[in-house]
Design an enzyme around this catalytic site. Structure first.
Site, PDB file in Angstrom:
ATOM      1  N   ASN A 186      18.616  14.563 -24.014  1.00  0.00           N
ATOM      2  CA  ASN A 186      20.038  15.787 -23.854  1.00  0.00           C
ATOM      3  C   ASN A 186      20.000  16.672 -23.776  1.00  0.00           C
ATOM      4  O   ASN A 186      19.533  17.877 -25.714  1.00  0.00           O
ATOM      5  CB  ASN A 186      21.679  14.884 -23.634  1.00  0.00           C
ATOM      6  CG  ASN A 186      22.236  15.430 -24.913  1.00  0.00           C
ATOM      7  OD1 ASN A 186      22.447  17.307 -24.517  1.00  0.00           O
ATOM      8  ND2 ASN A 186      22.146  14.665 -25.680  1.00  0.00           N
ATOM      9  N   PHE A 230      26.974  21.869 -23.909  1.00  0.00           N
ATOM     10  CA  PHE A 230      28.904  22.308 -24.031  1.00  0.00           C
ATOM     11  C   PHE A 230      28.693  22.496 -22.956  1.00  0.00           C
ATOM     12  O   PHE A 230      29.770  23.576 -22.497  1.00  0.00           O
ATOM     13  CB  PHE A 230      28.580  23.322 -25.214  1.00  0.00           C
ATOM     14  CG  PHE A 230      28.786  22.888 -26.346  1.00  0.00           C
ATOM     15  CD1 PHE A 230      28.210  21.098 -26.249  1.00  0.00           C
ATOM     16  CD2 PHE A 230      28.516  23.772 -27.545  1.00  0.00           C
ATOM     17  CE1 PHE A 230      27.797  21.022 -28.146  1.00  0.00           C
ATOM     18  CE2 PHE A 230      28.768  23.986 -28.614  1.00  0.00           C
ATOM     19  CZ  PHE A 230      27.773  22.378 -29.029  1.00  0.00           C
ATOM     20  N   SER A 250      24.579  21.140 -32.927  1.00  0.00           N
ATOM     21  CA  SER A 250      24.202  20.609 -31.761  1.00  0.00           C
ATOM     22  C   SER A 250      22.324  21.345 -31.257  1.00  0.00           C
ATOM     23  O   SER A 250      22.753  22.212 -31.822  1.00  0.00           O
ATOM     24  CB  SER A 250      24.893  21.407 -30.340  1.00  0.00           C
ATOM     25  OG  SER A 250      23.716  21.175 -28.899  1.00  0.00           O
ATOM     26  N   ASN A 253      20.997  22.453 -28.767  1.00  0.00           N
ATOM     27  CA  ASN A 253      21.149  22.623 -26.996  1.00  0.00           C
ATOM     28  C   ASN A 253      22.131  23.603 -27.410  1.00  0.00           C
ATOM     29  O   ASN A 253      22.206  24.425 -26.289  1.00  0.00           O
ATOM     30  CB  ASN A 253      21.701  21.606 -26.159  1.00  0.00           C
ATOM     31  CG  ASN A 253      21.309  20.395 -26.589  1.00  0.00           C
ATOM     32  OD1 ASN A 253      19.513  21.578 -26.405  1.00  0.00           O
ATOM     33  ND2 ASN A 253      21.681  19.560 -26.573  1.00  0.00           N
ATOM     34  N   THR A 254      22.461  24.955 -28.024  1.00  0.00           N
ATOM     35  CA  THR A 254      23.172  26.399 -28.379  1.00  0.00           C
ATOM     36  C   THR A 254      21.719  27.079 -28.934  1.00  0.00           C
ATOM     37  O   THR A 254      22.125  26.964 -29.844  1.00  0.00           O
ATOM     38  CB  THR A 254      24.690  26.143 -27.888  1.00  0.00           C
ATOM     39  OG1 THR A 254      25.458  25.523 -27.456  1.00  0.00           O
ATOM     40  CG2 THR A 254      24.901  27.428 -28.135  1.00  0.00           C
ATOM     41  N   LYS A 271      30.729  18.169 -38.192  1.00  0.00           N
ATOM     42  CA  LYS A 271      29.526  18.071 -37.832  1.00  0.00           C
ATOM     43  C   LYS A 271      27.668  17.531 -37.842  1.00  0.00           C
ATOM     44  O   LYS A 271      27.633  19.466 -37.802  1.00  0.00           O
ATOM     45  CB  LYS A 271      29.298  17.273 -36.190  1.00  0.00           C
ATOM     46  CG  LYS A 271      28.213  16.298 -36.018  1.00  0.00           C
ATOM     47  CD  LYS A 271      28.568  15.907 -34.679  1.00  0.00           C
ATOM     48  CE  LYS A 271      27.841  14.897 -34.245  1.00  0.00           C
ATOM     49  NZ  LYS A 271      27.550  14.249 -33.098  1.00  0.00           N
ATOM     50  N   ASN A 308      23.683  14.727 -35.808  1.00  0.00           N
ATOM     51  CA  ASN A 308      24.047  14.595 -34.606  1.00  0.00           C
ATOM     52  C   ASN A 308      22.892  14.449 -33.833  1.00  0.00           C
ATOM     53  O   ASN A 308      22.041  13.422 -34.828  1.00  0.00           O
ATOM     54  CB  ASN A 308      23.740  16.306 -34.303  1.00  0.00           C
ATOM     55  CG  ASN A 308      24.778  16.714 -32.920  1.00  0.00           C
ATOM     56  OD1 ASN A 308      24.225  16.575 -32.283  1.00  0.00           O
ATOM     57  ND2 ASN A 308      25.672  17.777 -33.395  1.00  0.00           N
TER      58      ASN A 308
HETATM   59  C1  LIG Z   1      24.534  13.624 -23.208  1.00  0.00           C
HETATM   60  C2  LIG Z   1      25.263  13.689 -24.802  1.00  0.00           C
HETATM   61  C3  LIG Z   1      25.453  14.412 -24.938  1.00  0.00           C
HETATM   62  C4  LIG Z   1      26.902  14.729 -26.354  1.00  0.00           C
HETATM   63  N1  LIG Z   1      27.441  16.323 -26.587  1.00  0.00           N
HETATM   64  C5  LIG Z   1      27.677  16.230 -27.941  1.00  0.00           C
HETATM   65  C6  LIG Z   1      28.625  17.254 -27.728  1.00  0.00           C
HETATM   66  O1  LIG Z   1      29.111  17.553 -26.822  1.00  0.00           O
HETATM   67  N2  LIG Z   1      29.073  17.443 -29.145  1.00  0.00           N
HETATM   68  C7  LIG Z   1      28.573  16.776 -30.322  1.00  0.00           C
HETATM   69  O2  LIG Z   1      29.147  17.435 -31.560  1.00  0.00           O
HETATM   70  N3  LIG Z   1      27.495  15.668 -30.082  1.00  0.00           N
HETATM   71  C8  LIG Z   1      27.082  15.403 -28.658  1.00  0.00           C
HETATM   72  N4  LIG Z   1      25.932  14.236 -28.952  1.00  0.00           N
HETATM   73  C9  LIG Z   1      26.129  13.969 -30.059  1.00  0.00           C
HETATM   74  C10 LIG Z   1      26.663  12.644 -30.429  1.00  0.00           C
HETATM   75  O3  LIG Z   1      27.753  12.547 -30.169  1.00  0.00           O
HETATM   76  C11 LIG Z   1      26.096  11.825 -31.424  1.00  0.00           C
HETATM   77  O4  LIG Z   1      26.220  12.071 -32.710  1.00  0.00           O
HETATM   78  C12 LIG Z   1      24.385  11.606 -31.364  1.00  0.00           C
HETATM   79  O5  LIG Z   1      23.693  11.523 -29.984  1.00  0.00           O
HETATM   80  C13 LIG Z   1      23.879  10.044 -32.309  1.00  0.00           C
HETATM   81  O6  LIG Z   1      24.507   8.792 -32.193  1.00  0.00           O
HETATM   82  P1  LIG Z   1      24.095   7.984 -31.498  1.00  0.00           P
HETATM   83  O7  LIG Z   1      22.834   7.211 -30.955  1.00  0.00           O
HETATM   84  O8  LIG Z   1      24.910   6.705 -31.389  1.00  0.00           O
HETATM   85  O9  LIG Z   1      24.570   8.218 -29.713  1.00  0.00           O
HETATM   86  C14 LIG Z   1      25.993  13.729 -27.461  1.00  0.00           C
HETATM   87  C15 LIG Z   1      24.697  13.542 -27.080  1.00  0.00           C
HETATM   88  C16 LIG Z   1      24.366  12.891 -25.998  1.00  0.00           C
HETATM   89  C17 LIG Z   1      23.875  11.779 -25.917  1.00  0.00           C
END
Ligand SMILES: Cc1cc2nc3c(=O)[nH]c(=O)nc-3n(C[C@H](O)[C@H](O)[C@H](O)COP(=O)(O)O)c2cc1C
Length: 375
Positions: A138, A142, A209, A211-212, A249, A278
């Site tokens: 992804n 944000f 993240s 993505n920023t 985080k 993350n």
């Molecule tokens: C579509 C998507 C959006 C996410 N948005 C955020 C976010 O806004 N803030 C954040 O701290 N982590 C974000 N994450 C990261 C998740 O909170 C998590 O740390 C990461 O996906 C690893 O866990 P997982 O393998 O269970 O998905 C996002 C993950 C995905 C897949």
């Protein structure tokens, strides 16, 4: 029949229910979810959240009978968590479905990431499913309605810090608004903290993240020191007797030296704990049929992240006694157990929940030894 054979093959009723739920979700629910809305993952996600957010109270009260209860309560950073597994940040950025998370078995939810100002995020498409790799890439960036909108939503429901209106502790992840220059990041985070503090049981600072642009540079010693110092100081001004706990985080792509510096800074400034980790900018462990997606920019989550995130938890636990919420590629109850064994006290799900549904929550809730690493 030997005792070893019996031990290997006897399935408890809990395990049987989890297996049936998993089969049901994968055979019936997931195919519908993954193909509706022309298969657009983001549209499906929003529709599902909207639907969950509109479930009537009478139904929400009954869902736990099917999904099972939260288990293994624990007190972390002064907060009473009714179980060990929560919603990871990003899954419900604006808290649309917040009333439903407790009913499906989650013991907490980290809403957000929200930013000081509402913003649309990156151009679509920005969310890619990699089903053979059990993963997601992804680059949402944000997208969110802003911290004030989340505060207003929680306020409308009567949520206040510590009052458990939603049936679970609420964490809120805050990040930097895209248009705010890095040099003004501290004020941007402070605005979000002040706005959401009356409603959140803990705050998570998202500096990881991918993505920023430039965000992850806030994990560097000096920048992180200024940011965490200012945030913790403000929590003490807002509530001198019981400052709201602040978690940081981190990314799963940090070197050991970078982790050393982060932990030293966070311990000095009074951070309450860590969320690890993350999404990764790495592209290892993808299924050969999905290698073409590896060039998509963004963060990779799910099964290919498990080892890296687990390593991050292990390395943090070696260096500090501060509590760790483990997240990243937890795709099975056994993965969650590995995170607990590595030192996590709580775990969070995103991608595993998309691929396995509520069976995964129930499976983690029925683990019997989440604390054996600390025993
Ligand atoms: C579509 C998507 C959006 C996410 N948005 C955020 C976010 O806004 N803030 C954040 O701290 N982590 C974000 N994450 C990261 C998740 O909170 C998590 O740390 C990461 O996906 C690893 O866990 P997982 O393998 O269970 O998905 C996002 C993950 C995905 C897949």
């Amino acid at each position: 029949m030997t005792a070893a054979y019996v031990a290997r093959n006897v399935v408890t009723s809990d395990e049987l229910i989890v297996r049936l739920m998993l089969v049901g979700y994968r055979a019936f629910v997931r195919p519908v979810l993954f193909t509706s809305a022309n298969g657009d993952p983001e549209e499906i996600h929003q529709r599902t959240l909207g639907m969950m957010g509109n479930l009537p109270e009478s139904l929400l009260d009954r869902i736990p009978l099917v999904m099972g209860e939260r288990c293994n309560p624990v007190r972390v950073a002064g907060i009473d968590f009714p179980g060990r597994v929560g919603v990871a940040a990003g899954l419900d950025k604006d808290g649309v479905a917040a009333r439903a998370w407790g009913a499906v078995g989650f013991a907490f939810a980290e809403l957000g990431t929200v930013t000081a100002r509402a913003q649309p995020g990156n151009r679509q498409p920005r969310l890619f499913r990699l089903p053979h790799s059990h993963a997601i890439i992804n680059r949402m960036g944000f997208n969110n309605a802003g911290v004030e909108a989340l505060a207003a939503r929680l306020d409308q429901w009567g949520v206040r810090r510590g009052n458990e209106t939603l049936g679970y502790p609420v964490g809120v992840s805050i990040g930097k608004t895209r248009v705010t220059p890095l040099a003004e990041a501290v004020d941007d985070y402070l605005f979000s903290l002040r706005t959401i503090a009356p409603y959140a049981d803990y705050i998570a600072i998202n500096v990881s993240s991918p993505n920023t642009a430039g965000l992850r540079s806030l994990q560097k010693r000096e920048a992180l020191g200024s940011l965490t110092g200012a945030l913790v100081e403000t929590t003490r001004e807002l509530d001198p007797d019981r400052p709201i706990p602040v978690f940081v985080k981190v990314a799963p792509d940090l070197s050991e030296g970078e982790l050393d510096a982060i932990i030293e800074v966070c311990e000095t400034t009074g951070i309450s704990g860590f969320v690890a980790a993350n999404t990764t900018i790495g592209r290892q462990f993808l299924h050969p049929s999905e290698l073409h997606l590896s060039t998509q920019a963004g963060g990779l989550s799910g099964a290919p992240l498990t080892r890296k995130a687990l390593r991050t938890v292990t390395e943090i636990a070696k260096r500090t006694d501060l509590p760790i919420m483990g997240t990243g590629g937890i795709m099975s109850p056994a993965d969650a157990q590995a995170f607990f064994d590595a030192g996590a006290v709580l775990v969070q799900l995103y991608t595993g929940f998309i691929y396995s549904g509520p069976a995964l929550i129930r499976g983690i809730n029925t683990l019997t030894h989440p604390d054996r690493a600390r025993a």
